[in-house]
Design a protein around this motif. Structure first.
Motif, PDB file in Angstrom:
ATOM      1  N   ASP A 101     -11.722  -2.114  -0.448  1.00 11.53           N
ATOM      2  CA  ASP A 101     -12.308  -1.591   0.690  1.00 11.53           C
ATOM      3  C   ASP A 101     -11.994  -3.095   1.061  1.00 11.53           C
ATOM      4  O   ASP A 101     -12.467  -2.728   2.719  1.00 11.53           O
ATOM      5  N   LYS A 102     -11.128  -3.962   1.375  1.00 13.73           N
ATOM      6  CA  LYS A 102     -10.744  -4.924   1.848  1.00 13.73           C
ATOM      7  C   LYS A 102      -9.005  -4.091   2.690  1.00 13.73           C
ATOM      8  O   LYS A 102      -9.159  -3.156   2.319  1.00 13.73           O
ATOM      9  N   THR A 103      -9.618  -4.270   4.759  1.00 13.15           N
ATOM     10  CA  THR A 103      -8.032  -3.648   5.109  1.00 13.15           C
ATOM     11  C   THR A 103      -7.317  -4.771   4.743  1.00 13.15           C
ATOM     12  O   THR A 103      -6.569  -5.931   4.475  1.00 13.15           O
ATOM     13  N   LEU A 104      -6.295  -3.719   5.223  1.00 10.95           N
ATOM     14  CA  LEU A 104      -4.685  -4.838   5.441  1.00 10.95           C
ATOM     15  C   LEU A 104      -4.835  -5.745   6.388  1.00 10.95           C
ATOM     16  O   LEU A 104      -3.991  -6.450   6.079  1.00 10.95           O
ATOM     17  N   ALA A 105      -5.782  -6.038   6.816  1.00 13.80           N
ATOM     18  CA  ALA A 105      -5.473  -7.163   8.066  1.00 13.80           C
ATOM     19  C   ALA A 105      -6.696  -8.382   6.826  1.00 13.80           C
ATOM     20  O   ALA A 105      -6.215  -9.537   6.762  1.00 13.80           O
ATOM     21  N   ASP A 106      -7.184  -8.212   5.968  1.00 14.56           N
ATOM     22  CA  ASP A 106      -8.237  -8.900   5.105  1.00 14.56           C
ATOM     23  C   ASP A 106      -6.838  -9.089   4.161  1.00 14.56           C
ATOM     24  O   ASP A 106      -6.362 -10.553   3.662  1.00 14.56           O
ATOM     25  N   TYR A 107      -5.899  -8.369   4.228  1.00 15.17           N
ATOM     26  CA  TYR A 107      -4.580  -8.787   2.780  1.00 15.17           C
ATOM     27  C   TYR A 107      -3.558  -9.414   3.663  1.00 15.17           C
ATOM     28  O   TYR A 107      -2.173 -10.183   3.014  1.00 15.17           O
ATOM     29  N   GLY A 108      -3.907  -9.737   5.219  1.00 19.26           N
ATOM     30  CA  GLY A 108      -2.844 -10.542   5.931  1.00 19.26           C
ATOM     31  C   GLY A 108      -1.187  -8.992   5.730  1.00 19.26           C
ATOM     32  O   GLY A 108      -0.134 -10.283   6.587  1.00 19.26           O
ATOM     33  N   ILE A 109      -1.594  -8.306   6.297  1.00 22.02           N
ATOM     34  CA  ILE A 109       0.013  -7.187   6.336  1.00 22.02           C
ATOM     35  C   ILE A 109       0.103  -6.819   7.785  1.00 22.02           C
ATOM     36  O   ILE A 109      -1.454  -6.984   7.933  1.00 22.02           O
ATOM     37  N   SER A 122      -6.879  -1.772   9.851  1.00 24.96           N
ATOM     38  CA  SER A 122      -8.553  -1.321   9.584  1.00 24.96           C
ATOM     39  C   SER A 122      -8.491  -0.807   8.493  1.00 24.96           C
ATOM     40  O   SER A 122      -9.349  -0.826   7.694  1.00 24.96           O
ATOM     41  N   ALA A 123      -7.163  -0.203   8.285  1.00 19.14           N
ATOM     42  CA  ALA A 123      -7.084   0.305   7.339  1.00 19.14           C
ATOM     43  C   ALA A 123      -7.305   0.099   6.163  1.00 19.14           C
ATOM     44  O   ALA A 123      -6.748  -1.066   5.645  1.00 19.14           O
ATOM     45  N   THR A 124      -8.126   0.468   5.577  1.00 17.80           N
ATOM     46  CA  THR A 124      -8.427  -0.137   3.316  1.00 17.80           C
ATOM     47  C   THR A 124      -7.047  -0.096   2.736  1.00 17.80           C
ATOM     48  O   THR A 124      -6.381   0.790   2.756  1.00 17.80           O
ATOM     49  N   LEU A 125      -7.257  -0.318   1.511  1.00 18.51           N
ATOM     50  CA  LEU A 125      -6.779  -0.593   0.545  1.00 18.51           C
ATOM     51  C   LEU A 125      -6.914   1.202  -0.174  1.00 18.51           C
ATOM     52  O   LEU A 125      -6.139   1.712   0.002  1.00 18.51           O
ATOM     53  N   ARG A 126      -7.828   1.441  -0.332  1.00 20.12           N
ATOM     54  CA  ARG A 126      -8.059   2.276  -0.541  1.00 20.12           C
ATOM     55  C   ARG A 126      -7.622   3.739   0.063  1.00 20.12           C
ATOM     56  O   ARG A 126      -6.998   4.815  -0.525  1.00 20.12           O
ATOM     57  N   GLN A 127      -7.409   3.941   1.269  1.00 21.29           N
ATOM     58  CA  GLN A 127      -7.055   4.707   2.857  1.00 21.29           C
ATOM     59  C   GLN A 127      -5.668   4.638   2.255  1.00 21.29           C
ATOM     60  O   GLN A 127      -5.048   5.864   2.177  1.00 21.29           O
ATOM     61  N   VAL A 128      -5.057   3.280   1.685  1.00 22.52           N
ATOM     62  CA  VAL A 128      -3.747   3.460   1.194  1.00 22.52           C
ATOM     63  C   VAL A 128      -2.930   3.830   0.511  1.00 22.52           C
ATOM     64  O   VAL A 128      -1.993   4.821   0.131  1.00 22.52           O
ATOM     65  N   SER A 133      -3.950   5.797   5.553  1.00 20.16           N
ATOM     66  CA  SER A 133      -4.092   5.272   5.834  1.00 20.16           C
ATOM     67  C   SER A 133      -3.733   5.196   7.477  1.00 20.16           C
ATOM     68  O   SER A 133      -4.304   4.249   8.090  1.00 20.16           O
ATOM     69  N   GLY A 134      -3.222   6.206   8.123  1.00 19.84           N
ATOM     70  CA  GLY A 134      -2.912   6.730   9.331  1.00 19.84           C
ATOM     71  C   GLY A 134      -2.072   5.328   9.775  1.00 19.84           C
ATOM     72  O   GLY A 134      -1.797   5.264  11.380  1.00 19.84           O
ATOM     73  N   TYR A 285      -3.954  15.634  -3.617  1.00 18.25           N
ATOM     74  CA  TYR A 285      -3.711  14.347  -3.745  1.00 18.25           C
ATOM     75  C   TYR A 285      -4.684  13.402  -4.000  1.00 18.25           C
ATOM     76  O   TYR A 285      -5.761  12.969  -3.740  1.00 18.25           O
ATOM     77  N   GLY A 286      -4.336  11.933  -5.112  1.00 21.14           N
ATOM     78  CA  GLY A 286      -6.031  11.487  -5.342  1.00 21.14           C
ATOM     79  C   GLY A 286      -5.120   9.944  -4.785  1.00 21.14           C
ATOM     80  O   GLY A 286      -5.319   9.670  -4.027  1.00 21.14           O
ATOM     81  N   MET A 287      -4.993   9.349  -5.302  1.00 19.89           N
ATOM     82  CA  MET A 287      -4.493   7.813  -5.322  1.00 19.89           C
ATOM     83  C   MET A 287      -3.443   7.627  -6.288  1.00 19.89           C
ATOM     84  O   MET A 287      -3.685   6.900  -7.774  1.00 19.89           O
TER      85      MET A 287
END
Length: 353
Positions: A101-109, A122-128, A133-134, A285-287
């Motif tokens: 649930d961390k975002t791309l911003a949280d990971y410095g992407i 704002s996309a989360t790792l889960r969405q990636v 991700s959008g 599709y899953g993850m």
């Protein structure tokens, strides 16, 4: 004899003994013991030969009942690299850094100038991992068809739209490496390949701009196209045998010889449908795994991943079945996606119901 020579000789003997002990990775059973018709499996064998397959393995309860071709040959797995990364993500969850649930911003992407928008970040790792991700930025190892189908930047908010997106997959690898402090290939060799006893993957990795210069001995390569994206693609070469081991690990919900190599909860969560991709055929599709929409009485969905439409690793929990199909795609080949569907139908048609 000098001490160093003696040590080398002992090490060589140990390696030879280990190779001999692992010569038969899987126990063999007859088709009848597995619940399959031998004559119909011979028809499958003929089909594989006619269509240009290189190798195929079928396992029931971890035991081989059908084998075709060269199961030792290491070949590029193409898009089947995504489940390998999914397993690594599972091994890292719960260690502190990696959080779905961390975002791309949280990971410095971020990306090449002008960079990602705040909405994209704002996309989360889960969405990636779900390929939702959008973020529709050009990606390393993106095919022409993928680029042509890529939606426009900003056309879908994170989490609202599925698009099979190499940018997502590459960034997932970068986030894993940042959290694990270890390369994707190196982590796979240590956390998955070695405990499973993979015989053909030895972790010899190179960095290349594309596959054209890949040495025959390499087990994979890191690909970066800096004029396209900041993020690498992580390519693997695996044999049919080693892929079957990986499939069996997932059939056993990540458990191997009394050890949990991949958390069972992650195996279940990552292989469950997150996006229906073809309602008519029940595809989803899953993850980092494709899956089949389960029927009402199924305890676990069947799941799989294909590579360039001709390679396939399939796991069918209700049948206790693992299927691996390979084609030598590193030279000209005639096998196509329609042939793969014919192989799958023949495989299921050989069952004694």
């Amino acid at each position: 004899m000098g001490k160093n020579c003696l040590a080398w000789l002992l090490a060589a003997c140990t390696c030879l003994a280990a190779d001999a002990a692992s010569a038969e990775t899987f126990e063999r059973i007859t088709p009848a013991q597995a619940g399959y018709d031998a004559d119909r499996l011979e028809q499958l064998r003929l089909l594989l030969s006619e269509r240009g397959s290189e190798a195929m393995l079928l396992l029931k309860d971890g035991k081989v009942f059908f084998e075709y071709g060269d199961i030792d040959a290491k070949r590029l797995v193409h898009s089947m690299r995504k489940p390998l990364l999914s397993a690594l993500i599972g091994t890292e969850l719960g260690r502190g850094c990696l959080d779905l649930d961390k975002t791309l911003a949280d990971y410095g992407i971020d990306e090449r100038p002008p960079g990602l928008s705040e909405a994209e970040k704002s996309a989360t790792l889960r969405q990636v991992l779900q390929s939702r991700s959008g973020v529709y930025h050009p990606a390393t190892a993106e095919t022409e068809d993928m680029a042509a189908a890529r939606p426009a930047r900003g056309s879908h908010a994170p989490g609202t739209h599925y698009y099979y997106n190499n940018w997502d997959f590459n960034v997932a690898g970068a986030i894993f490496e940042k959290c694990a402090g270890q390369g994707v290939h190196e982590a796979f060799a240590e956390r998955i390949a070695a405990p499973l006893g993979m015989r053909d993957f030895t972790g010899r990795i190179v960095s290349l701009p594309d596959v054209a210069a890949l040495p025959v001995w390499a087990d994979g390569f890191r690909q970066l196209e800096p004029d396209v994206s900041r993020y690498r693609a992580y390519h693997f070469r695996l044999s049919a045998r080693d892929l079957a081991l990986f499939g069996q690990l997932y059939l056993q919900r990540g458990q191997w010889q009394g050890r949990s190599l991949v958390p069972a909860d992650w195996v279940d969560e990552s292989t469950a449908p997150a996006s229906v991709t073809n309602a008519d055929y029940g595809l989803a599709y899953g993850m980092l795994w494709s899956s089949l929409v389960p029927g009402p009485d199924q305890k676990r969905p069947s799941f799989y991943h294909a590579g360039v439409g001709v390679h396939m690793l399939g796991v069918y929990p209700d049948l206790d079945l693992v299927m691996v199909h390979r084609v030598n795609t590193e030279q000209p080949y005639s096998f196509n996606g329609g042939d793969l569907y014919a192989v799958i139908r023949a495989m299921h048609g050989a069952r004694n119901d």
